[in-house]
Write a protein that holds these residues in place. Structure first.
Motif, mmCIF file in Angstrom:
data_model
loop_
_atom_site.group_PDB
_atom_site.id
_atom_site.type_symbol
_atom_site.label_atom_id
_atom_site.label_comp_id
_atom_site.label_asym_id
_atom_site.label_seq_id
_atom_site.Cartn_x
_atom_site.Cartn_y
_atom_site.Cartn_z
ATOM 1 N N ARG A 33 2.575 1.745 -3.403
ATOM 2 C CA ARG A 33 1.668 2.171 -4.464
ATOM 3 C C ARG A 33 1.364 3.672 -4.423
ATOM 4 O O ARG A 33 0.833 4.231 -5.399
ATOM 5 C CB ARG A 33 0.372 1.368 -4.386
ATOM 6 N N LYS A 34 1.691 4.350 -3.355
ATOM 7 C CA LYS A 34 1.373 5.778 -3.253
ATOM 8 C C LYS A 34 2.097 6.575 -4.342
ATOM 9 O O LYS A 34 3.288 6.407 -4.568
ATOM 10 C CB LYS A 34 1.772 6.309 -1.875
ATOM 11 N N ARG B 30 0.842 -1.202 0.000
ATOM 12 C CA ARG B 30 0.000 0.000 0.000
ATOM 13 C C ARG B 30 0.870 1.241 0.000
ATOM 14 O O ARG B 30 0.569 2.232 -0.674
ATOM 15 C CB ARG B 30 -0.917 -0.008 1.216
#
Length: 249
Positions: A66-67, A63
């Motif tokens: 993926r930013k 997560r």
């Protein structure tokens, strides 16, 4: 699937994607055949296991990977010229052509023969591929929920070429999201100093230009069945003294 196919699967998938002949759904379909029915569930199983281990480095968190990078970071990108050509969107470029892409975030993958690099300009795509390599490596443990089967291993990052100088050991399935806060003894911290590394019992090592895995990245992926690998000088790929965060699995 035979041993020769096992060795080249991850590279073949990304090479086909870069050439426009495949997409990540092909990788997801393969994982499904191997018993990984849900990528989200599989990552949750692994993350729960990794969070129980007490080490100084942090569990891999896709997560966070993926930013999107902040626009001010992307706009200031000035690419270092590597010593090898690269392939982007099916076109092979000479090393000096990398400057055409200044101001654009790119993600570099070294090929097995180190004679060129694959380049991706889509962060979601490269993260999907990282997930594929991660889940493919541990698919048996995911399917059977056998926590003890997760391999032990590490990548030793070095602050000098040729695997010399200080060493930053990074455990399998973990990373450092802010090297500026990792102590390097009398020489300060580990930000922008990594020049070489060796891998043992892991398959992927990745370097990111900015903290919290932002900006551009460089990935080195060992062939399946290979237990040791090394990059003796990141200058060859245009990645010496650039990393502000790292990870390995």
């Amino acid at each position: 699937m035979n041993a020769e196919q096992e060795t080249s699967r991850a590279f073949d998938l990304m090479a086909a994607i870069v050439a426009g002949d495949a997409d990540m759904q092909d990788g997801i379909a393969y994982l499904g055949k191997e018993g990984v029915s849900s990528v989200a569930d599989a990552l949750l199983v692994l993350r729960q296991e990794l969070s129980t281990r007490t080490t100084k480095d942090d569990p891999i968190d896709f997560r966070q990977l993926r930013k999107e990078s902040p626009p001010q970071i992307t706009s200031q990108i000035k690419h270092a010229i590597p010593k090898v050509p690269f392939v982007l969107h099916g076109t092979e470029y000479e090393p000096q052509d990398i400057t055409r892409f200044d101001g654009q975030e790119l993600h570099f993958i070294a090929t097995p023969k180190s004679d060129h690099m694959l380049v991706v300009d889509d962060r979601n795509l490269i993260v999907d591929w990282w997930q594929f390599t991660y889940l493919d490596r541990y698919r048996q443990s995911i399917d059977q929920r056998i926590r003890s089967d997760l391999p032990e291993g590490r990548t030793n990052f070095r602050d000098d070429p040729n695997l010399k100088g200080y060493v930053l050991p990074t455990n399998a399935n973990r990373g450092y999201n802010r090297l500026s806060q990792v102590d390097r003894g009398l020489f300060g911290d580990w930000n922008d100093v990594i020049s070489s590394f060796s891998m043992s019992g892991v398959q992927v090592a990745q370097l990111h230009e900015h903290k919290y895995y932002a900006g551009e990245s460089f990935s080195w992926v060992l062939p399946y069945g290979t237990e040791y690998g090394e990059v003796r000088d990141l200058w060859y790929y245009g990645w010496a003294d650039r990393a502000s965060s790292v990870g390995t699995w």
